[in-house]
Design an enzyme around this catalytic site. Structure first.
Site, mmCIF file in Angstrom:
data_model
loop_
_atom_site.group_PDB
_atom_site.id
_atom_site.type_symbol
_atom_site.label_atom_id
_atom_site.label_comp_id
_atom_site.label_asym_id
_atom_site.label_seq_id
_atom_site.Cartn_x
_atom_site.Cartn_y
_atom_site.Cartn_z
ATOM 1 C CG ASP A 8 4.441 -5.956 -104.352
ATOM 2 O OD1 ASP A 8 5.590 -6.231 -103.981
ATOM 3 O OD2 ASP A 8 3.538 -5.549 -103.672
ATOM 4 C CB CYS A 65 4.339 -7.862 -101.307
ATOM 5 S SG CYS A 65 3.414 -8.254 -99.727
ATOM 6 C CB THR A 67 4.040 -6.168 -94.911
ATOM 7 O OG1 THR A 67 3.145 -6.495 -95.919
ATOM 8 C CG2 THR A 67 4.145 -4.440 -94.866
ATOM 9 C CG HIS A 98 4.781 -26.111 -84.495
ATOM 10 N ND1 HIS A 98 4.383 -25.139 -83.223
ATOM 11 C CD2 HIS A 98 5.788 -26.609 -84.255
ATOM 12 C CE1 HIS A 98 5.026 -25.602 -82.440
ATOM 13 N NE2 HIS A 98 6.049 -26.582 -82.763
ATOM 14 C CG HIS A 132 2.618 -29.994 -85.103
ATOM 15 N ND1 HIS A 132 2.068 -29.021 -83.944
ATOM 16 C CD2 HIS A 132 4.022 -29.863 -84.645
ATOM 17 C CE1 HIS A 132 2.896 -28.659 -83.096
ATOM 18 N NE2 HIS A 132 4.121 -29.265 -83.225
#
Ligand code: RB5
Length: 148
Positions: A8, A65, A67, A98, A132
């Site tokens: 963004d 973005c 965060t 993982h 995993h």
């Protein structure tokens, strides 16, 4: 290596810096926008990124973005996407080892360009640990159950 990338407005500067760093090394990007710092809505870009990763032939996707949280939440709504917010060396490593993430997300307001490059290097140079796989299969099972 081919990477789908989207951001963004809050991730635009970091997105451009990432392309500038890796393109001379022969890594190619499909840039899904945004293309400037005008305000846009991160769900639109998370969705486009998730769809691209699930239908195209990319090594992985990068979403940015402010965060890294919102674009990751949006990307994870696309079936098959495993988007992981990476914010330090350990999360960048374990997102691959993982979780076999097929999208990583970064915060344009929380992570510097230099740190983002290190995180991407770590993620792309780490291998998934097959032990995993059962957990990854269980995630797929959740999606399939939602369809019923
Ligand atoms: C946009 O201001 C901001 O909310 C967005 O970039 C992101 O941080 C959301 O998770």
């Amino acid at each position: 290596m081919k990477i789908a990338i989207a951001s963004d407005h809050a991730g635009f500067t970091l997105k451009e810096a990432i392309k500038k760093h890796y393109e001379p090394m022969g890594i190619t990007f499909d840039d899904l926008g945004t293309n400037n710092e005008n305000r846009v809505d991160y769900p639109d870009y998370g969705k486009a990124l998730g769809k691209a990763v699930m239908t195209g032939s990319y090594d992985f996707g990068i979403g940015i973005c402010g965060t890294g949280i919102g674009i990751g939440i949006a990307a994870n709504k696309v079936k098959g996407v495993r988007a992981a917010l990476v914010y330090d060396q350990l999360t960048a490593e374990l997102a691959k080892k993982h979780n076999n993430a097929n999208v990583i997300t970064l915060g344009g307001r929380t992570t510097s360009i230099a740190e983002a490059i290190k995180l991407i290097d770590t993620f792309k140079d780490t291998s998934f640990e097959a032990r995993h796989q059962t957990r990854i299969d269980k995630i797929k099972g959740i999606e399939e159950a939602e369809d019923e």
